[in-house]
Scaffold this motif. Structure first.
Motif, mmCIF file in Angstrom:
data_model
loop_
_atom_site.group_PDB
_atom_site.id
_atom_site.type_symbol
_atom_site.label_atom_id
_atom_site.label_comp_id
_atom_site.label_asym_id
_atom_site.label_seq_id
_atom_site.Cartn_x
_atom_site.Cartn_y
_atom_site.Cartn_z
ATOM 1 N N UNK A 1 6.246 -16.928 58.267
ATOM 2 C CA UNK A 1 4.673 -17.091 57.749
ATOM 3 C C UNK A 1 4.652 -18.120 56.497
ATOM 4 N N UNK A 2 3.507 -18.445 55.939
ATOM 5 C CA UNK A 2 3.381 -19.233 55.052
ATOM 6 C C UNK A 2 2.605 -18.288 53.728
ATOM 7 N N UNK A 3 2.991 -18.404 52.754
ATOM 8 C CA UNK A 3 2.375 -17.504 51.667
ATOM 9 C C UNK A 3 1.261 -18.076 51.052
ATOM 10 N N UNK A 4 0.531 -17.652 50.627
ATOM 11 C CA UNK A 4 -0.731 -18.197 49.924
ATOM 12 C C UNK A 4 -1.158 -17.811 48.578
ATOM 13 N N UNK A 5 -0.262 -16.987 48.178
ATOM 14 C CA UNK A 5 -0.451 -16.303 46.787
ATOM 15 C C UNK A 5 -0.466 -14.660 46.843
ATOM 16 N N UNK A 6 -0.736 -14.071 45.700
ATOM 17 C CA UNK A 6 -0.698 -12.679 45.602
ATOM 18 C C UNK A 6 -1.671 -12.144 44.838
ATOM 19 N N UNK A 7 -1.993 -10.904 44.885
ATOM 20 C CA UNK A 7 -3.211 -10.184 44.109
ATOM 21 C C UNK A 7 -2.696 -8.754 43.769
ATOM 22 N N UNK A 8 -2.988 -8.141 42.816
ATOM 23 C CA UNK A 8 -2.748 -6.777 42.396
ATOM 24 C C UNK A 8 -4.071 -5.835 42.347
ATOM 25 N N UNK A 9 -3.744 -4.722 42.736
ATOM 26 C CA UNK A 9 -4.682 -3.660 43.250
ATOM 27 C C UNK A 9 -4.546 -2.493 42.315
ATOM 28 N N UNK A 10 -5.276 -2.382 41.195
ATOM 29 C CA UNK A 10 -5.125 -1.098 40.662
ATOM 30 C C UNK A 10 -6.107 -0.053 40.900
ATOM 31 N N UNK A 11 -5.982 1.092 40.966
ATOM 32 C CA UNK A 11 -6.799 2.045 41.621
ATOM 33 C C UNK A 11 -6.837 3.484 40.929
ATOM 34 N N UNK B 1 -10.260 -2.192 41.249
ATOM 35 C CA UNK B 1 -10.288 -3.451 40.559
ATOM 36 C C UNK B 1 -9.105 -4.547 41.292
ATOM 37 N N UNK B 2 -9.274 -5.786 41.199
ATOM 38 C CA UNK B 2 -8.314 -6.702 41.682
ATOM 39 C C UNK B 2 -8.042 -7.835 40.496
ATOM 40 N N UNK B 3 -6.696 -7.834 40.334
ATOM 41 C CA UNK B 3 -6.155 -8.986 39.501
ATOM 42 C C UNK B 3 -5.175 -9.792 39.926
ATOM 43 N N UNK B 4 -5.053 -11.038 39.338
ATOM 44 C CA UNK B 4 -4.261 -12.104 39.750
ATOM 45 C C UNK B 4 -2.767 -11.955 39.230
ATOM 46 N N UNK B 5 -2.770 -11.125 38.115
ATOM 47 C CA UNK B 5 -1.426 -10.874 37.601
ATOM 48 C C UNK B 5 -1.292 -9.305 37.151
ATOM 49 N N UNK B 6 0.031 -8.978 36.822
ATOM 50 C CA UNK B 6 0.398 -7.723 36.419
ATOM 51 C C UNK B 6 0.987 -7.688 35.026
ATOM 52 N N UNK B 7 0.116 -7.524 34.018
ATOM 53 C CA UNK B 7 0.644 -7.479 32.757
ATOM 54 C C UNK B 7 -0.299 -6.269 32.148
ATOM 55 N N UNK C 1 -5.166 -16.983 54.876
ATOM 56 C CA UNK C 1 -5.042 -18.253 54.365
ATOM 57 C C UNK C 1 -5.319 -18.685 52.991
ATOM 58 N N UNK C 2 -5.831 -17.509 52.237
ATOM 59 C CA UNK C 2 -5.804 -17.503 50.784
ATOM 60 C C UNK C 2 -5.934 -16.387 50.148
ATOM 61 N N UNK C 3 -5.707 -16.196 48.859
ATOM 62 C CA UNK C 3 -5.708 -15.116 48.216
ATOM 63 C C UNK C 3 -7.409 -14.545 48.258
ATOM 64 N N UNK C 4 -8.194 -15.582 48.229
ATOM 65 C CA UNK C 4 -9.659 -15.311 48.246
ATOM 66 C C UNK C 4 -9.973 -14.358 49.317
ATOM 67 N N UNK C 5 -9.664 -14.680 50.402
ATOM 68 C CA UNK C 5 -9.737 -14.031 51.782
ATOM 69 C C UNK C 5 -9.293 -12.826 51.664
ATOM 70 N N UNK C 6 -8.129 -12.639 51.096
ATOM 71 C CA UNK C 6 -7.382 -11.387 51.113
ATOM 72 C C UNK C 6 -8.291 -10.328 50.210
ATOM 73 N N UNK C 7 -8.740 -10.902 49.156
ATOM 74 C CA UNK C 7 -9.527 -10.098 48.110
ATOM 75 C C UNK C 7 -10.628 -9.731 48.838
ATOM 76 N N UNK C 8 -11.466 -10.451 49.473
ATOM 77 C CA UNK C 8 -12.496 -10.246 50.097
ATOM 78 C C UNK C 8 -12.488 -9.043 50.990
ATOM 79 N N UNK C 9 -11.553 -9.105 51.898
ATOM 80 C CA UNK C 9 -11.124 -8.141 52.905
ATOM 81 C C UNK C 9 -10.854 -6.579 52.152
ATOM 82 N N UNK C 10 -10.065 -6.847 51.246
ATOM 83 C CA UNK C 10 -9.882 -5.575 50.497
ATOM 84 C C UNK C 10 -11.217 -4.959 49.764
ATOM 85 N N UNK C 11 -11.949 -5.824 49.220
ATOM 86 C CA UNK C 11 -13.467 -5.191 48.734
ATOM 87 C C UNK C 11 -14.251 -4.860 49.911
ATOM 88 N N UNK C 12 -14.116 -5.513 50.848
ATOM 89 C CA UNK C 12 -15.054 -4.728 52.171
ATOM 90 C C UNK C 12 -14.577 -3.551 52.592
#
Length: 149
Positions: A31-41, A53-59, A138-149
């Motif tokens: 597969x090809x990797x398009x980035x990562x996101x973090x999901x605190x809940x 929430x969703x964050x692009x970093x884990x700090x 294909x992108x982190x944005x699409x992943x985040x939209x799917x998680x929000x839905x």
């Protein structure tokens, strides 16, 4: 409360092959990797609601931002307890200063491999099984939209 960090937006190199009679659905191993996101809940047990929430970093700064969100979305007289496995970003000075200013928050660190004690882990397992694993992004944005839905 818990965090699902490093959720990868993966896109298969070729489309998934559909199921046919006597043949299961198939996909390529690469597969090809398009980035990562973090999901605190966090689960508000009193009102039976999920705060996420969703964050692009884990700090520590993102963790403090999420603590502010929990503080806004829960009633002030209520004592708030949060549980974690690892105290990495959760014991940073910026977090300790925030906790001193908000005495109703108490951090409890639970043992590793005790996910059955953390109800948010059940939520993470459900979204992994239904949203993250069976799909391609294909992108982190699409992943985040799917998680929000």
């Amino acid at each position: 409360m818990d965090e699902k960090s490093q959720i990868q937006a993966l896109n298969r190199s070729t489309p998934m092959l559909p199921m046919m009679p006597a043949v299961p659905e198939r996909q390529t191993h690469d597969d090809t990797r398009a980035g990562t996101t973090t999901l605190p809940a966090a689960l508000d047990a009193a009102s039976d609601t999920l705060i996420a929430a969703q964050h692009h970093r884990h700090r520590a700064i993102e963790f403090r931002t999420f603590l502010n969100q929990i503080d806004r979305e829960t009633l002030p007289p209520r004592r708030t307890c949060t549980s974690f496995w690892t105290p990495t970003a959760h014991t940073a000075p910026i977090t300790n200063d925030w906790l001193l200013a908000h005495p109703r928050f108490h951090l409890h660190f639970i043992r590793t491999y005790s996910s059955r004690m953390n109800l948010v882990e059940r939520f993470f397992a459900k979204i992994t099984r239904r949203i993250i694993r069976p799909s391609t992004y294909t992108s982190v944005t699409k992943l985040e939209l799917a998680l929000q839905a």
